[in-house]
Structures are given as C-alpha cells and as structure tokens.
Design a protein around this motif. Structure first.
Motif, PDB file in Angstrom:
ATOM      1  N   LEU A 144      37.042  74.965  27.895  1.00  0.00           N
ATOM      2  CA  LEU A 144      37.404  73.796  27.083  1.00  0.00           C
ATOM      3  C   LEU A 144      37.793  72.622  27.959  1.00  0.00           C
ATOM      4  O   LEU A 144      37.565  71.461  27.609  1.00  0.00           O
ATOM      5  N   ARG A 145      38.394  72.934  29.102  1.00  0.00           N
ATOM      6  CA  ARG A 145      38.878  71.890  30.008  1.00  0.00           C
ATOM      7  C   ARG A 145      37.747  71.033  30.555  1.00  0.00           C
ATOM      8  O   ARG A 145      37.986  69.935  31.067  1.00  0.00           O
ATOM      9  N   SER A 146      36.511  71.523  30.446  1.00  0.00           N
ATOM     10  CA  SER A 146      35.366  70.773  30.964  1.00  0.00           C
ATOM     11  C   SER A 146      34.806  69.778  29.949  1.00  0.00           C
ATOM     12  O   SER A 146      33.974  68.940  30.296  1.00  0.00           O
ATOM     13  N   ILE A 147      35.260  69.874  28.710  1.00  0.00           N
ATOM     14  CA  ILE A 147      34.678  69.059  27.647  1.00  0.00           C
ATOM     15  C   ILE A 147      35.287  67.658  27.642  1.00  0.00           C
ATOM     16  O   ILE A 147      36.504  67.498  27.589  1.00  0.00           O
ATOM     17  N   THR A 148      34.420  66.667  27.697  1.00  0.00           N
ATOM     18  CA  THR A 148      34.831  65.271  27.520  1.00  0.00           C
ATOM     19  C   THR A 148      34.056  64.708  26.336  1.00  0.00           C
ATOM     20  O   THR A 148      32.966  65.191  25.998  1.00  0.00           O
ATOM     21  N   VAL A 149      34.622  63.694  25.707  1.00  0.00           N
ATOM     22  CA  VAL A 149      33.951  63.079  24.561  1.00  0.00           C
ATOM     23  C   VAL A 149      32.608  62.508  24.993  1.00  0.00           C
ATOM     24  O   VAL A 149      31.586  62.709  24.342  1.00  0.00           O
ATOM     25  N   ARG A 150      32.599  61.806  26.115  1.00  0.00           N
ATOM     26  CA  ARG A 150      31.358  61.196  26.596  1.00  0.00           C
ATOM     27  C   ARG A 150      30.297  62.263  26.898  1.00  0.00           C
ATOM     28  O   ARG A 150      29.137  62.137  26.505  1.00  0.00           O
ATOM     29  N   GLY A 151      30.702  63.317  27.612  1.00  0.00           N
ATOM     30  CA  GLY A 151      29.744  64.358  27.967  1.00  0.00           C
ATOM     31  C   GLY A 151      29.205  65.082  26.748  1.00  0.00           C
ATOM     32  O   GLY A 151      28.008  65.383  26.672  1.00  0.00           O
ATOM     33  N   LEU A 152      30.069  65.359  25.781  1.00  0.00           N
ATOM     34  CA  LEU A 152      29.639  66.046  24.571  1.00  0.00           C
ATOM     35  C   LEU A 152      28.667  65.179  23.778  1.00  0.00           C
ATOM     36  O   LEU A 152      27.650  65.674  23.278  1.00  0.00           O
ATOM     37  N   CYS A 153      28.974  63.900  23.663  1.00  0.00           N
ATOM     38  CA  CYS A 153      28.097  62.997  22.920  1.00  0.00           C
ATOM     39  C   CYS A 153      26.747  62.843  23.605  1.00  0.00           C
ATOM     40  O   CYS A 153      25.700  62.752  22.949  1.00  0.00           O
ATOM     41  N   GLN A 154      26.735  62.846  24.926  1.00  0.00           N
ATOM     42  CA  GLN A 154      25.465  62.792  25.646  1.00  0.00           C
ATOM     43  C   GLN A 154      24.644  64.055  25.402  1.00  0.00           C
ATOM     44  O   GLN A 154      23.417  63.991  25.221  1.00  0.00           O
ATOM     45  N   GLU A 155      25.315  65.219  25.399  1.00  0.00           N
ATOM     46  CA  GLU A 155      24.615  66.487  25.178  1.00  0.00           C
ATOM     47  C   GLU A 155      23.981  66.552  23.792  1.00  0.00           C
ATOM     48  O   GLU A 155      22.903  67.133  23.620  1.00  0.00           O
ATOM     49  N   THR A 156      24.653  65.979  22.812  1.00  0.00           N
ATOM     50  CA  THR A 156      24.191  66.080  21.426  1.00  0.00           C
ATOM     51  C   THR A 156      23.428  64.858  20.953  1.00  0.00           C
ATOM     52  O   THR A 156      22.914  64.856  19.825  1.00  0.00           O
ATOM     53  N   ALA A 157      23.363  63.816  21.798  1.00  0.00           N
ATOM     54  CA  ALA A 157      22.713  62.556  21.405  1.00  0.00           C
ATOM     55  C   ALA A 157      23.367  61.961  20.165  1.00  0.00           C
ATOM     56  O   ALA A 157      22.715  61.384  19.294  1.00  0.00           O
ATOM     57  N   ILE A 158      24.684  62.130  20.075  1.00  0.00           N
ATOM     58  CA  ILE A 158      25.481  61.579  18.982  1.00  0.00           C
ATOM     59  C   ILE A 158      26.412  60.527  19.564  1.00  0.00           C
ATOM     60  O   ILE A 158      27.049  60.764  20.602  1.00  0.00           O
ATOM     61  N   ASN A 159      26.515  59.373  18.924  1.00  0.00           N
ATOM     62  CA  ASN A 159      27.331  58.304  19.495  1.00  0.00           C
ATOM     63  C   ASN A 159      28.816  58.598  19.324  1.00  0.00           C
ATOM     64  O   ASN A 159      29.231  59.366  18.443  1.00  0.00           O
ATOM     65  N   THR A 160      29.617  57.971  20.164  1.00  0.00           N
ATOM     66  CA  THR A 160      31.061  58.234  20.164  1.00  0.00           C
ATOM     67  C   THR A 160      31.720  57.791  18.862  1.00  0.00           C
ATOM     68  O   THR A 160      32.739  58.356  18.463  1.00  0.00           O
ATOM     69  N   GLY A 161      31.128  56.786  18.214  1.00  0.00           N
ATOM     70  CA  GLY A 161      31.678  56.356  16.929  1.00  0.00           C
ATOM     71  C   GLY A 161      31.633  57.471  15.901  1.00  0.00           C
ATOM     72  O   GLY A 161      32.588  57.668  15.130  1.00  0.00           O
ATOM     73  N   SER A 162      30.539  58.226  15.877  1.00  0.00           N
ATOM     74  CA  SER A 162      30.429  59.360  14.963  1.00  0.00           C
ATOM     75  C   SER A 162      31.433  60.448  15.322  1.00  0.00           C
ATOM     76  O   SER A 162      32.021  61.091  14.441  1.00  0.00           O
ATOM     77  N   PHE A 163      31.610  60.664  16.630  1.00  0.00           N
ATOM     78  CA  PHE A 163      32.595  61.655  17.064  1.00  0.00           C
ATOM     79  C   PHE A 163      33.979  61.278  16.546  1.00  0.00           C
ATOM     80  O   PHE A 163      34.699  62.115  15.971  1.00  0.00           O
ATOM     81  N   VAL A 164      34.371  60.042  16.745  1.00  0.00           N
ATOM     82  CA  VAL A 164      35.694  59.586  16.305  1.00  0.00           C
ATOM     83  C   VAL A 164      35.813  59.683  14.786  1.00  0.00           C
ATOM     84  O   VAL A 164      36.862  60.082  14.255  1.00  0.00           O
ATOM     85  N   TYR A 165      34.749  59.359  14.076  1.00  0.00           N
ATOM     86  CA  TYR A 165      34.768  59.448  12.615  1.00  0.00           C
ATOM     87  C   TYR A 165      35.059  60.878  12.156  1.00  0.00           C
ATOM     88  O   TYR A 165      35.830  61.105  11.224  1.00  0.00           O
ATOM     89  N   HIS A 166      34.435  61.853  12.810  1.00  0.00           N
ATOM     90  CA  HIS A 166      34.565  63.244  12.375  1.00  0.00           C
ATOM     91  C   HIS A 166      35.824  63.928  12.900  1.00  0.00           C
ATOM     92  O   HIS A 166      36.391  64.793  12.217  1.00  0.00           O
ATOM     93  N   PHE A 167      36.257  63.564  14.116  1.00  0.00           N
ATOM     94  CA  PHE A 167      37.353  64.326  14.733  1.00  0.00           C
ATOM     95  C   PHE A 167      38.553  63.479  15.155  1.00  0.00           C
ATOM     96  O   PHE A 167      39.625  64.028  15.385  1.00  0.00           O
ATOM     97  N   GLY A 168      38.371  62.202  15.299  1.00  0.00           N
ATOM     98  CA  GLY A 168      39.499  61.344  15.645  1.00  0.00           C
ATOM     99  C   GLY A 168      39.766  61.268  17.127  1.00  0.00           C
ATOM    100  O   GLY A 168      39.815  60.193  17.704  1.00  0.00           O
ATOM    101  N   SER A 169      39.949  62.407  17.771  1.00  0.00           N
ATOM    102  CA  SER A 169      40.277  62.433  19.196  1.00  0.00           C
ATOM    103  C   SER A 169      39.773  63.718  19.821  1.00  0.00           C
ATOM    104  O   SER A 169      39.403  64.680  19.118  1.00  0.00           O
TER     105      SER A 169
END
Length: 217
Positions: free
Chosen positions: A27-52
C-alpha cells in the motif's frame, strides 16, 4: 464494517488496480498520480470517488477483506455443529490466506512502515472474524468437541500450525534465506491445498478431548 462490492466502473477499476499494486509493492507504494496513470483515470475522478489517498487506502483494504468476513459470517450461520462450523471457517480462512499471501505479507510491511490505514485496520480487526472464530472455539469446548483451554491459545496453535507456513512461503518466495532442505519443504508443503487440509485435520484432532496426552518431565 465491510462494504458491498462497488458497482461504479470507475470506482471498481481504481480499487482493482490498487489491489494489484498493493499485492506487488505494498500500500505504501500507491500514489494518486501513479494509480491514475495506471488506470487512465484523471485525478478529478479519483477525488470525486474517494476524496483523498488515505480514504482510498482505507476503502481498498475493506474491499479486499470483505469477501473473507462475509464467508466467515456465512459459515457461522449455516452449520449447527460447532466443530463443523470451526472446520469450515478455518478452511475458508486458510484458503483466503493462501490466495492472498502476497497482499498479507505486504500489509504486514505496510503496518511496520507506518501506513496509517493499514495500522488502523489491524488494530480494529479483533471484533471481526477473530471474534467469530474464538466464539466458535468456545462453543466447541462447551459441546465437548475440543479440550478446555483458553480459546485464544487454541486459535494461536491452529494458525501457527496451518497458516504461518503459508505466509512464510509467500514472504520467502524468490529469496534464498533458509537452508535448502527447509526451503524445499516449505515450497512443497506450505501452500498445497491438500497439505493445508491435512495440517488442519491434524491440528483439530490434537485439540480433541480424546486425543492422547504426552507426558512431560
């Protein structure tokens, strides 16, 4: 409390990719930027679904854990005989550990590394499936199916005999840290389902009241 499986495809994709990343590097390796790059999902969608990130990691752990807890609860309610319930629960738990050994090994390292969500999860785990298992052990003792002893001690024995070898194999995978003979034994016996079932059968038989007691000097 565990949560039901998400149905939103974006949310599900982020959780599934996060689970893969956690299994490989923790889990310590997970960053928002890296996860969004892996999934081709923008950070705005990430924040919408999870907040942080912290909220995502907390939900990811629950998403991973929920199937086990649901299965243990199901076993608790579908067998009248305490020993049969216990055997079914332990088989379910060991199967989960075997299938998720890499994730669990990384989770333990996450806790040591100070990953807050991982620490919070492990610190609040006792009232969940461990409580059910301990109650089932106590019920089996009351029914005369297991010898009388502290349920926690018996649970430690069962998991040491059956579960620790599985985790050890996942921790040692790809590493040459033990003598070859011991390493080969762990590789051969630790994660094979038939051998896991055999260890569980031996362990439960050893806790039965009619099992032979060994004399100690």
């Amino acid at each position: 409390m565990t949560k039901t499986t998400p149905t939103n495809p974006t949310r599900l994709a982020l959780l599934e990719h996060g689970k893969t990343m956690a299994r490989q590097h923790g889990l310590r390796s997970i960053t928002v930027r890296g996860l969004c790059q892996e999934t081709a999902i923008n950070t705005g969608s990430f924040v919408y679904h999870f907040g942080s990130r912290d909220q995502f990691i907390a939900e990811l752990i629950e998403y991973w854990y929920a199937p086990l807890f649901e299965q243990i609860q199901w076993q608790q309610n579908h067998h009248a005989d305490p020993l049969t319930r216990l055997h079914a629960m332990l088989r379910q738990l060991l199967s989960f550990v075997n299938a998720n050994g890499a994730f669990i090994a990384q989770l333990m390292q996450d806790v040591v590394a100070g990953e807050i969500a991982a620490q919070r999860f492990t610190s609040t785990l006792a009232p969940r499936h461990p409580r059910i298992l301990l109650q089932c052990i106590a019920d089996a003792q009351q029914a005369g199916q297991l010898c009388i002893a502290p349920p926690l001690h018996q649970a430690m024995f069962l998991m040491s005999a059956c579960g620790i070898p599985i985790l050890l194999q996942h921790v040692l995978s790809g590493k040459e840290l033990l003598p070859e003979l011991l390493q080969q034994a762990i590789k051969q016996f630790a994660t094979d389902p038939q051998h896991i079932d055999q260890r569980l059968q031996w362990a439960l038989q050893g806790l039965m009241p009619n099992s032979k007691e060994f004399l100690h000097e």
